[in-house]
Design a protein around this motif. Structure first.
Motif, PDB file in Angstrom:
ATOM      1  N   LEU A 117       0.866  -1.179   0.000  1.00 28.45           N
ATOM      2  CA  LEU A 117       0.000   0.000   0.000  1.00 28.45           C
ATOM      3  C   LEU A 117       0.901   1.226   0.000  1.00 28.45           C
ATOM      4  O   LEU A 117       1.574   1.529   0.985  1.00 28.45           O
ATOM      5  CB  LEU A 117      -0.905  -0.009   1.236  1.00 28.45           C
ATOM      6  CG  LEU A 117      -1.911   1.120   1.377  1.00 28.45           C
ATOM      7  CD1 LEU A 117      -2.803   1.234   0.160  1.00 28.45           C
ATOM      8  CD2 LEU A 117      -2.752   0.918   2.643  1.00 28.45           C
ATOM      9  N   ASN A 118       0.905   1.940  -1.137  1.00 23.30           N
ATOM     10  CA  ASN A 118       1.878   3.016  -1.337  1.00 23.30           C
ATOM     11  C   ASN A 118       1.329   4.395  -0.972  1.00 23.30           C
ATOM     12  O   ASN A 118       2.046   5.199  -0.350  1.00 23.30           O
ATOM     13  CB  ASN A 118       2.351   3.032  -2.796  1.00 23.30           C
ATOM     14  CG  ASN A 118       2.872   1.672  -3.235  1.00 23.30           C
ATOM     15  OD1 ASN A 118       3.648   1.034  -2.519  1.00 23.30           O
ATOM     16  ND2 ASN A 118       2.425   1.226  -4.407  1.00 23.30           N
ATOM     17  N   VAL A 119       0.101   4.698  -1.351  1.00 23.42           N
ATOM     18  CA  VAL A 119      -0.427   6.054  -1.169  1.00 23.42           C
ATOM     19  C   VAL A 119      -1.884   5.978  -0.749  1.00 23.42           C
ATOM     20  O   VAL A 119      -2.666   5.177  -1.304  1.00 23.42           O
ATOM     21  CB  VAL A 119      -0.295   6.873  -2.468  1.00 23.42           C
ATOM     22  CG1 VAL A 119      -0.984   8.237  -2.314  1.00 23.42           C
ATOM     23  CG2 VAL A 119       1.167   7.067  -2.840  1.00 23.42           C
ATOM     24  N   ILE A 120      -2.271   6.815   0.200  1.00 21.24           N
ATOM     25  CA  ILE A 120      -3.671   7.103   0.528  1.00 21.24           C
ATOM     26  C   ILE A 120      -3.737   8.570   0.942  1.00 21.24           C
ATOM     27  O   ILE A 120      -3.048   8.981   1.879  1.00 21.24           O
ATOM     28  CB  ILE A 120      -4.196   6.218   1.676  1.00 21.24           C
ATOM     29  CG1 ILE A 120      -4.388   4.775   1.222  1.00 21.24           C
ATOM     30  CG2 ILE A 120      -5.529   6.756   2.193  1.00 21.24           C
ATOM     31  CD1 ILE A 120      -4.912   3.863   2.313  1.00 21.24           C
ATOM     32  N   TYR A 121      -4.526   9.359   0.236  1.00 20.42           N
ATOM     33  CA  TYR A 121      -4.732  10.740   0.661  1.00 20.42           C
ATOM     34  C   TYR A 121      -6.059  11.252   0.096  1.00 20.42           C
ATOM     35  O   TYR A 121      -6.597  10.723  -0.870  1.00 20.42           O
ATOM     36  CB  TYR A 121      -3.573  11.656   0.225  1.00 20.42           C
ATOM     37  CG  TYR A 121      -3.515  11.954  -1.250  1.00 20.42           C
ATOM     38  CD1 TYR A 121      -4.137  13.095  -1.783  1.00 20.42           C
ATOM     39  CD2 TYR A 121      -2.816  11.128  -2.120  1.00 20.42           C
ATOM     40  CE1 TYR A 121      -4.065  13.383  -3.127  1.00 20.42           C
ATOM     41  CE2 TYR A 121      -2.734  11.419  -3.467  1.00 20.42           C
ATOM     42  CZ  TYR A 121      -3.361  12.540  -3.966  1.00 20.42           C
ATOM     43  OH  TYR A 121      -3.295  12.817  -5.311  1.00 20.42           O
ATOM     44  N   PHE A 122      -6.567  12.318   0.723  1.00 19.43           N
ATOM     45  CA  PHE A 122      -7.842  12.933   0.346  1.00 19.43           C
ATOM     46  C   PHE A 122      -7.569  14.388  -0.024  1.00 19.43           C
ATOM     47  O   PHE A 122      -7.028  15.148   0.774  1.00 19.43           O
ATOM     48  CB  PHE A 122      -8.842  12.878   1.508  1.00 19.43           C
ATOM     49  CG  PHE A 122      -9.267  11.475   1.872  1.00 19.43           C
ATOM     50  CD1 PHE A 122     -10.410  10.916   1.333  1.00 19.43           C
ATOM     51  CD2 PHE A 122      -8.519  10.724   2.775  1.00 19.43           C
ATOM     52  CE1 PHE A 122     -10.797   9.637   1.682  1.00 19.43           C
ATOM     53  CE2 PHE A 122      -8.919   9.454   3.130  1.00 19.43           C
ATOM     54  CZ  PHE A 122     -10.052   8.889   2.573  1.00 19.43           C
ATOM     55  N   SER A 242      -0.115   0.831   7.285  1.00 20.70           N
ATOM     56  CA  SER A 242      -0.380   2.148   6.698  1.00 20.70           C
ATOM     57  C   SER A 242       0.706   2.542   5.706  1.00 20.70           C
ATOM     58  O   SER A 242       1.868   2.113   5.806  1.00 20.70           O
ATOM     59  CB  SER A 242      -0.459   3.195   7.818  1.00 20.70           C
ATOM     60  OG  SER A 242      -1.530   2.897   8.697  1.00 20.70           O
ATOM     61  N   PRO A 243       0.336   3.349   4.680  1.00 24.28           N
ATOM     62  CA  PRO A 243       1.336   3.856   3.728  1.00 24.28           C
ATOM     63  C   PRO A 243       2.251   4.871   4.424  1.00 24.28           C
ATOM     64  O   PRO A 243       1.933   5.349   5.512  1.00 24.28           O
ATOM     65  CB  PRO A 243       0.464   4.508   2.641  1.00 24.28           C
ATOM     66  CG  PRO A 243      -0.804   4.866   3.335  1.00 24.28           C
ATOM     67  CD  PRO A 243      -1.010   3.834   4.412  1.00 24.28           C
ATOM     68  N   PRO A 244       3.387   5.191   3.809  1.00 24.51           N
ATOM     69  CA  PRO A 244       3.767   4.869   2.416  1.00 24.51           C
ATOM     70  C   PRO A 244       4.446   3.511   2.244  1.00 24.51           C
ATOM     71  O   PRO A 244       4.704   3.100   1.127  1.00 24.51           O
ATOM     72  CB  PRO A 244       4.737   5.987   2.073  1.00 24.51           C
ATOM     73  CG  PRO A 244       5.368   6.344   3.376  1.00 24.51           C
ATOM     74  CD  PRO A 244       4.313   6.161   4.420  1.00 24.51           C
TER      75      PRO A 244
END
Length: 257
Positions: A117-122, A242-244
């Motif tokens: 899981l590399n990226v998660i953002y809003f 969690s990422p990154p």
């Protein structure tokens, strides 16, 4: 004077006849008299049963005496063709059953042992962006059957929300062969319900993100000249950090037809 003899009493209808009497008792059966026309129904040597029944109504007995028509050759041909077709279907079913009992085909397996899981953002409260890499393992457990994945689509879900999907080119596998396919999911401006977006934020902060990967495949199995196809459905529940640098912490994969 001698007394005058009494006159004989008339015979009663209810009196019992004298057993020594020879008077003939009338028969209870009526007499049968031959009519003058009875000779008309006598069969002559030149007459046939069909002539005899000309004066009678059409009854079932008379219909049975008629000559039956010969069956049309076209009907015979159709009946023979149907019989041959039925025999072929039965033989094909028996052959298929024997092959299944001898070969014992098994369902291909969809699994994974690596994901990141590399990226998660809003960028907005409800717009989700992400980058996820999934390594899919396809295994053909059959010893005598080749399989081909003619159609393959893999989808990424978060809490029943589709956030990315990817198709895979058709590929084949021989007996007891395992193949690895790298699938890169990119989510861009995916709209999530507000409560689901807040749940994803909470999971990222708790260092435990739950993703679901679902696969739909059309598999073709080959055994000599015999081929048959069926649909295959797979699902993997993944627990990621969690990422990154999110890595696979736990998984549970199910494959069924």
């Amino acid at each position: 004077m001698h007394p005058r003899p009494l006159p004989p009493e008339p015979s009663s209808l209810y009196s019992t006849p004298d057993p020594h009497s020879r008077t003939a008792t009338p028969s209870p059966l009526p007499h049968v008299f031959a009519t003058k026309n009875s000779s008309k129904h006598t069969m002559s040597p030149s007459q046939t049963p069909q002539h005899l029944y000309q004066g009678f109504p059409k009854t079932r007995d008379r219909l049975l005496l008629r000559d039956h028509r010969k069956t049309d050759p076209v009907i015979w041909c159709c009946a023979i063709i149907c019989l041959i077709f039925s025999i072929l279907i039965i033989l094909f079913g028996i052959t298929t059953l024997i092959i299944f009992l001898v070969v014992k085909p098994k369902t291909p397996v969809f699994d994974t042992n690596h994901a990141s899981l590399n990226v998660i953002y809003f960028d907005l409260p409800g717009n989700f962006n992400g980058d996820f890499t999934f390594i899919a393992n396809f295994t053909n457990p059959n010893r005598k059957l080749n399989v081909r994945f003619e159609y393959a689509v893999v989808e990424l879900y978060f809490d029943s929300n589709l956030i990315a999907n990817q198709s895979i080119k058709p590929f084949s596998q021989r007996e007891r062969e395992t193949g690895v396919v790298k699938i890169h999911f990119i989510s861009s401006l995916v709209s999530l319900p507000l409560n689901h977006a807040m749940e994803l934020r909470r999971q990222v902060l708790s260092n435990k993100v739950i993703y679901s990967v679902k696969g739909t495949f059309r598999v073709r199995v080959s055994f000599g000249l015999l081929h048959f196809s069926y649909w295959l459905h797979s699902q993997c529940e993944l627990q990621m950090s969690s990422p990154p640098s999110g890595f696979l912490m736990a998984r549970r994969c199910i494959t069924k037809r």
